[in-house]
Motif scaffolding. Sequence first.
Motif, PDB file in Angstrom:
ATOM      1  N   LYS A 107       0.836  -1.206   0.000  1.00  0.00           N
ATOM      2  CA  LYS A 107       0.000   0.000   0.000  1.00  0.00           C
ATOM      3  C   LYS A 107       0.868   1.251   0.000  1.00  0.00           C
ATOM      4  O   LYS A 107       0.620   2.208  -0.752  1.00  0.00           O
ATOM      5  CB  LYS A 107      -0.918  -0.018   1.225  1.00  0.00           C
ATOM      6  CG  LYS A 107      -1.903   1.138   1.283  1.00  0.00           C
ATOM      7  CD  LYS A 107      -2.838   0.987   2.464  1.00  0.00           C
ATOM      8  CE  LYS A 107      -3.871   2.107   2.494  1.00  0.00           C
ATOM      9  NZ  LYS A 107      -4.812   1.956   3.639  1.00  0.00           N
ATOM     10  N   ILE A 114      -4.962   2.997  -4.885  1.00  0.00           N
ATOM     11  CA  ILE A 114      -4.971   1.678  -4.264  1.00  0.00           C
ATOM     12  C   ILE A 114      -6.399   1.311  -3.900  1.00  0.00           C
ATOM     13  O   ILE A 114      -7.200   2.167  -3.510  1.00  0.00           O
ATOM     14  CB  ILE A 114      -4.076   1.639  -3.009  1.00  0.00           C
ATOM     15  CG1 ILE A 114      -4.505   2.725  -2.023  1.00  0.00           C
ATOM     16  CG2 ILE A 114      -2.619   1.799  -3.372  1.00  0.00           C
ATOM     17  CD1 ILE A 114      -3.757   2.673  -0.718  1.00  0.00           C
ATOM     18  N   THR A 123      -9.440   0.165  -1.769  1.00  0.00           N
ATOM     19  CA  THR A 123      -9.725   0.286  -0.341  1.00  0.00           C
ATOM     20  C   THR A 123     -10.544  -0.903   0.127  1.00  0.00           C
ATOM     21  O   THR A 123     -11.376  -1.435  -0.606  1.00  0.00           O
ATOM     22  CB  THR A 123     -10.496   1.582  -0.049  1.00  0.00           C
ATOM     23  OG1 THR A 123     -11.714   1.581  -0.822  1.00  0.00           O
ATOM     24  CG2 THR A 123      -9.665   2.801  -0.416  1.00  0.00           C
TER      25      THR A 123
END
Length: 428
Positions: free
Chosen positions: A237, A247, A249
């Motif tokens: 991450k 990224i 979630t």
Amino acid sequence: MASSDQRIAIVIPARYGSTRLPGKPLADIAGKPMVQHVYERALQVSNAQIVVVATDDDRVAEAVRGFGGACVMTSADHPSGTDRLAEVMAQVDADIYINLQGDEPLVRPEDIVTLAAGMLADPSIQVGTLCHPIDAVEAANPNTVKAVLAANGNAMYFSRSPIPFPRDGDVATYLKHVGVYAYRREVLSEYCTLLQPMVEHAEKLEQLRLLAAGFCIRAWVVEATGPGVDTPECLEKVRALMAGKSIPTLPALTDIRMVITDVDGVLTDGGLFYDASGECLKRFHVRDGMGMRMLEENGVRVAVLSGRDSATLRRRVADLGIELCQFGIKDKKAACEQLMAMGGVTAAQTACIGDDSIDLPAFAACGLSFAVADAPIYVQQQASQVLKHAGGTGAFREVSDAILIAQGKLHVLGSAAGYACVMEKMAQ
């Protein structure tokens, strides 16, 4: 001593040995070892005169010297980071020591400037730290340490529990403790002589030793900080964030509409006992059963998925009124997908709980995954979160309570009136 005369040293502890991510300080991020990113950000703290890495491993020391950083060697036997800092004090002369963790490559230099400036401005402050606001969902996570502050900013208490506790179900204001500290030299000198109080032993939070001994800890509130690096998933991450990539979630607990649980090693401690007739006996935790019913009665389906099959298991599931179940399953990914279809939920609305390698396909199928506390390390590393409870000791209840609290159902858990709304259908 006037503030302009006080020397501030930033000490970056960087242990090579990490249970969940061995060699963590040297993990490559954008072409540099992680500890270098932290070091370079520390150099940007304008009111600090010294930056040094403290390590117990020659590989880390060699890497630090390789990028031109200062490094001191410390013992590998320190019980806490503060004890390690006290050893550094004997080698690095300063008036205030800031402990900046070596796994925080996204630390903001301006936050450390705020911490240092606060210590310089008020000589009566013995220890300083940082915190930032969080929502009720994150507050329910025991891995997130919460702080409660007095009106002047002094810490009243730190806890893994959600504090302050919203007794009547109202939303409280929560502060997450950021694990960076500033100590005056005399505090570090005394720290190693302090006895470990009960609260530190229970919470596993070393700052409680200082509070119990009567030291003042002042906390400054900053903006939400970037993630640290604790696991391989955290590392990926951070790599993505530093590369400017978006990224994915994880779903929030507020999104969860189904919990799929393994049996052996989650609802039980994994022990197998056979009676004279050859029937397999298992020991279940009564609070897990209550957690299942609490979820079901509050709109979150519960499904049981087991690689084994037995009359005992089927009887327990029937007693709890759980309708979604599959037994004797080898392909848990496919089984999870079938259970989701039966429950009318998506992967992003589903959480699963497991304890061993056979559960990893289920982890991959569900939006959130939880590993019990006694799961093997390589299983914990693949989970979204590791629980405080071991299998058979209330691990499912830990998850169910967190979901209900996040979904605003605390009154059902913590009041007689709330419980009365669902008690007629309850079973343990």
